[in-house]
Design a protein around this motif. Structure first.
Motif, PDB file in Angstrom:
ATOM      1  N   MET A  24       0.907  -1.508   0.118  1.00  0.00           N
ATOM      2  CA  MET A  24       0.089   0.406  -0.045  1.00  0.00           C
ATOM      3  C   MET A  24       0.748   1.033  -0.192  1.00  0.00           C
ATOM      4  SD  MET A  24      -3.086   1.845   0.220  1.00  0.00           S
ATOM      5  CE  MET A  24      -3.842   0.012  -0.469  1.00  0.00           C
ATOM      6  N   MET A  25       1.763   1.346   0.518  1.00  0.00           N
ATOM      7  CA  MET A  25       2.750   2.358   1.169  1.00  0.00           C
ATOM      8  C   MET A  25       3.508   2.282  -0.499  1.00  0.00           C
ATOM      9  SD  MET A  25       2.661   3.598   3.392  1.00  0.00           S
ATOM     10  CE  MET A  25       3.740   5.175   3.776  1.00  0.00           C
ATOM     11  N   GLN A  26       3.965   1.803  -0.892  1.00  0.00           N
ATOM     12  CA  GLN A  26       4.156   1.687  -2.530  1.00  0.00           C
ATOM     13  C   GLN A  26       3.265   2.619  -3.066  1.00  0.00           C
ATOM     14  OE1 GLN A  26       5.282  -2.061  -4.101  1.00  0.00           O
ATOM     15  NE2 GLN A  26       7.065  -2.821  -2.197  1.00  0.00           N
ATOM     16  N   PRO A 171     -11.647 -11.044 -18.424  1.00  0.00           N
ATOM     17  CA  PRO A 171     -11.554 -10.144 -19.394  1.00  0.00           C
ATOM     18  C   PRO A 171      -9.591  -9.206 -18.992  1.00  0.00           C
ATOM     19  CG  PRO A 171     -13.795  -9.619 -19.136  1.00  0.00           C
ATOM     20  CD  PRO A 171     -13.478 -10.801 -17.782  1.00  0.00           C
ATOM     21  N   PRO A 172      -8.827  -9.704 -19.873  1.00  0.00           N
ATOM     22  CA  PRO A 172      -7.820  -8.625 -19.844  1.00  0.00           C
ATOM     23  C   PRO A 172      -7.669  -7.664 -19.397  1.00  0.00           C
ATOM     24  CG  PRO A 172      -7.706 -10.191 -21.989  1.00  0.00           C
ATOM     25  CD  PRO A 172      -9.393 -10.241 -21.253  1.00  0.00           C
ATOM     26  N   ASP A 173      -9.226  -6.418 -19.855  1.00  0.00           N
ATOM     27  CA  ASP A 173      -8.540  -5.454 -19.781  1.00  0.00           C
ATOM     28  C   ASP A 173      -9.696  -4.933 -18.558  1.00  0.00           C
ATOM     29  OD1 ASP A 173     -11.145  -6.405 -20.240  1.00  0.00           O
ATOM     30  OD2 ASP A 173     -11.319  -4.576 -22.092  1.00  0.00           O
ATOM     31  N   LEU A 174      -9.643  -5.558 -17.966  1.00  0.00           N
ATOM     32  CA  LEU A 174     -10.046  -5.497 -16.587  1.00  0.00           C
ATOM     33  C   LEU A 174      -8.799  -5.741 -15.744  1.00  0.00           C
ATOM     34  CD1 LEU A 174     -13.342  -6.825 -16.275  1.00  0.00           C
ATOM     35  CD2 LEU A 174     -13.199  -4.536 -16.777  1.00  0.00           C
ATOM     36  N   LEU A 175      -7.706  -6.338 -16.362  1.00  0.00           N
ATOM     37  CA  LEU A 175      -6.423  -6.899 -15.111  1.00  0.00           C
ATOM     38  C   LEU A 175      -5.288  -6.312 -15.700  1.00  0.00           C
ATOM     39  CD1 LEU A 175      -7.187 -10.220 -15.213  1.00  0.00           C
ATOM     40  CD2 LEU A 175      -8.362  -8.679 -13.650  1.00  0.00           C
ATOM     41  N   LEU A 176      -5.033  -5.720 -14.324  1.00  0.00           N
ATOM     42  CA  LEU A 176      -3.649  -5.147 -14.983  1.00  0.00           C
ATOM     43  C   LEU A 176      -2.634  -6.014 -13.775  1.00  0.00           C
ATOM     44  CD1 LEU A 176      -1.797  -2.786 -16.174  1.00  0.00           C
ATOM     45  CD2 LEU A 176      -2.516  -1.055 -14.097  1.00  0.00           C
ATOM     46  N   TYR A 177      -1.576  -6.303 -14.274  1.00  0.00           N
ATOM     47  CA  TYR A 177      -0.334  -6.717 -13.305  1.00  0.00           C
ATOM     48  C   TYR A 177       0.543  -5.768 -12.923  1.00  0.00           C
ATOM     49  CZ  TYR A 177       4.510  -8.576 -13.143  1.00  0.00           C
ATOM     50  OH  TYR A 177       5.551  -9.641 -11.919  1.00  0.00           O
ATOM     51  N   LEU A 178       0.844  -5.425 -11.511  1.00  0.00           N
ATOM     52  CA  LEU A 178       1.701  -5.114 -11.029  1.00  0.00           C
ATOM     53  C   LEU A 178       2.279  -5.267  -9.554  1.00  0.00           C
ATOM     54  CD1 LEU A 178       2.310  -1.538 -10.981  1.00  0.00           C
ATOM     55  CD2 LEU A 178       0.435  -0.977  -9.370  1.00  0.00           C
ATOM     56  N   PRO A 179       2.939  -6.284 -10.030  1.00  0.00           N
ATOM     57  CA  PRO A 179       3.843  -6.650  -8.950  1.00  0.00           C
ATOM     58  C   PRO A 179       4.563  -5.554  -7.494  1.00  0.00           C
ATOM     59  CG  PRO A 179       5.857  -6.134 -10.295  1.00  0.00           C
ATOM     60  CD  PRO A 179       4.196  -5.560 -10.610  1.00  0.00           C
ATOM     61  N   PHE A 180       5.308  -6.012  -6.758  1.00  0.00           N
ATOM     62  CA  PHE A 180       6.117  -4.899  -5.915  1.00  0.00           C
ATOM     63  C   PHE A 180       6.702  -4.301  -6.825  1.00  0.00           C
ATOM     64  CE2 PHE A 180       6.186  -8.445  -2.693  1.00  0.00           C
ATOM     65  CZ  PHE A 180       5.206  -8.290  -1.728  1.00  0.00           C
ATOM     66  N   GLN A 181       6.724  -2.647  -6.312  1.00  0.00           N
ATOM     67  CA  GLN A 181       7.859  -0.974  -6.978  1.00  0.00           C
ATOM     68  C   GLN A 181       8.625  -1.079  -6.492  1.00  0.00           C
ATOM     69  OE1 GLN A 181       4.172   1.323  -8.578  1.00  0.00           O
ATOM     70  NE2 GLN A 181       3.162   0.059  -7.562  1.00  0.00           N
ATOM     71  N   LEU A 182       9.398  -1.217  -6.506  1.00  0.00           N
ATOM     72  CA  LEU A 182      11.268  -1.402  -5.426  1.00  0.00           C
ATOM     73  C   LEU A 182      11.267  -0.575  -6.151  1.00  0.00           C
ATOM     74  CD1 LEU A 182      11.250  -4.994  -4.148  1.00  0.00           C
ATOM     75  CD2 LEU A 182      10.086  -3.059  -3.147  1.00  0.00           C
ATOM     76  N   ASP A 183      13.079   0.150  -4.776  1.00  0.00           N
ATOM     77  CA  ASP A 183      14.043   0.653  -5.982  1.00  0.00           C
ATOM     78  C   ASP A 183      14.974   0.116  -6.330  1.00  0.00           C
ATOM     79  OD1 ASP A 183      13.078   3.673  -4.841  1.00  0.00           O
ATOM     80  OD2 ASP A 183      13.330   3.130  -2.982  1.00  0.00           O
ATOM     81  N   LEU A 184      15.892   0.281  -7.144  1.00  0.00           N
ATOM     82  CA  LEU A 184      17.319  -0.525  -7.665  1.00  0.00           C
ATOM     83  C   LEU A 184      17.528  -0.520  -6.634  1.00  0.00           C
ATOM     84  CD1 LEU A 184      17.806   0.803 -11.412  1.00  0.00           C
ATOM     85  CD2 LEU A 184      17.364  -1.436 -10.301  1.00  0.00           C
ATOM     86  N   ILE A 185      18.492  -1.958  -6.077  1.00  0.00           N
ATOM     87  CA  ILE A 185      19.897  -1.756  -5.149  1.00  0.00           C
ATOM     88  C   ILE A 185      21.497  -2.025  -6.093  1.00  0.00           C
ATOM     89  CG2 ILE A 185      20.813  -3.406  -3.683  1.00  0.00           C
ATOM     90  CD1 ILE A 185      18.312  -4.858  -3.376  1.00  0.00           C
TER      91      ILE A 185
END
Length: 412
Positions: A24-26, A171-185
């Motif tokens: 949620m913070m991401q 239906p694919p247009d209802l779905l959005l793949y969004l995994p963890f969003q992290l900073d580069l190491i």
């Protein structure tokens, strides 16, 4: 004029307690980068572990379930986007949003597929192999209905994207793949982490209220840890997590090195000092925050296939993925004793984070999809007749149930 986002939370975010809180913070940070004015609202009481969102300029609002005061609240704010943090939140407030702010884009963040986690848990309890009869449960009916009623749903795992498309024909247009969003190491950050020679002990971490985590602790206690201690009689397993109850604390056993440590104030410090992370989950869904914490801090893992699901794609894991308890123990000992293999697995983890979860790879696409859907919202909804049908049904059943509850409260 700034765009407006209303987040309706089942709970207040606790990034130090759970992967859901970090997720949620991401999302909040991503919307802030796009200069959204944000209100986070919840009917849940705050715990001591809740993040103070006012520190980052987010307005916090307390709302009531089954109460018309929410109607005035949401209409006066008039958000461009409403984000529900779980399908249960959409069930409770979605119809009110649709009535008061029909032009607002409604987004569901599934966190993980609850129906998948619940189905796997029931199959485990039954001692059966998980199959579609366990997947198509009462949770799946409610969860799929919520996805249809929303304009977009955020799916955290590629595996769950496939399940939704193939098993549920979503239906694919209802779905959005969004995994963890992290900073580069960076290499500089990596160089500051403790070397393998400066680390000791095994570690596992996870919110104890989450049933898959508690079950994995029992599994370690009863089956896996005794096998490890046979080979490493002086090793310790440090177990961290929020909300340790008496049934958790009573597993603590000094003599065998099985140590319940409780809440970790700084998960990075805990993980960076440890040599090997154990994640023997036997059921669950989504992406595992404990594996991200381990990879960020250069701590190789031994994990089950459930724990590893959706994490690594075509890349090598940051450790070993095995399911049999004797193999979990055997590979845990190997990682603990073989520094060459340890360093190789550590390197894999940095590569996975930087290639698969780099937030720069997802940010623009995420908001392009949001803004495109907003611009074409009427056409988008017209192609989703199932969602229209379910919205109509919800407005006739959940709506009047909620109004009945509100009237009952007035009588009392």
């Amino acid at each position: 004029m700034n765009k407006k986002l209303l987040i309706i939370g089942h709970v207040w975010p606790e990034p130090r307690s759970s992967a859901a809180g970090s997720r949620m913070m991401q999302l909040i940070n991503a919307f802030q980068k796009e200069e959204y004015e944000i209100i986070f609202a919840s009917a849940c009481a705050k715990s001591d572990n809740a993040f103070d969102l006012s520190e980052i300029g987010i307005v916090q609002a307390n709302i009531e379930m089954n109460h018309s005061s929410f109607d005035h609240f949401v209409k006066s704010f008039n958000p461009d986007v409403v984000l529900f943090d779980r399908f249960m939140t959409e069930e409770q407030f979605g119809w009110r949003v649709a009535e008061q702010c029909p032009d607002a884009l409604r987004i569901l963040d599934t966190e993980d597929l609850h129906c998948l986690r619940k189905g796997r848990q029931q199959a485990f309890k039954d001692g059966k192999t998980f199959n579609s009869s366990y997947l198509f449960n009462d949770f799946s009916k409610r969860e799929m209905a919520s996805i249809y009623r929303c304009d977009l749903s955020l799916i955290i795992s590629e595996v769950e994207m496939d399940i939704l498309k193939k098993e549920f024909k979503m239906p694919p247009d209802l779905l959005l793949y969004l995994p963890f969003q992290l900073d580069l190491i960076s290499n500089q950050e990596i160089s500051r982490l403790p070397n393998v020679e400066d680390r000791q002990h095994f570690v596992t971490i996870g919110n104890f209220l989450h049933e898959p985590n508690y079950n994995s602790i029992l599994y370690l206690k009863e089956t896996i840890w005794p096998l490890i201690r046979e080979k490493l009689p002086h090793a310790q397993l440090h177990i961290y997590g929020a909300y340790a109850s008496q049934k958790v604390n009573q597993l603590h056993h000094e003599k065998s090195g099985f140590l319940i440590k409780g809440f970790a104030t700084d998960v990075n410090e805990v993980m960076a000092k440890s040599k090997v992370c154990l994640a023997p989950l036997r059921f669950g869904a989504g992406l595992k925050g404990k594996l991200v914490d381990a990879m960020k801090n250069g701590t190789p893992c031994v994990m089950t296939s459930i724990a590893a699901e959706g994490m690594f794609g075509d890349l090598e894991p940051n450790g070993f993925v095995v399911d049999a308890p004797d193999l979990i123990a055997e590979n845990a000992v190997l990682l603990y004793e073989n520094n060459s293999i340890w360093r190789e697995k550590q390197h894999h983890g940095f590569k996975v984070l930087n290639q698969r979860f780099n937030k720069l790879n997802f940010h623009d696409g995420f908001f392009n999809d949001i803004h495109h859907t907003i611009r074409h919202l009427k056409a988008h909804r017209q192609t989703n007749f199932t969602g229209q049908m379910l919205q109509h049904h919800l407005l006739q059943s959940t709506k009047y149930m909620s109004k009945w509850i509100e009237e009952k409260h007035k009588e009392n």
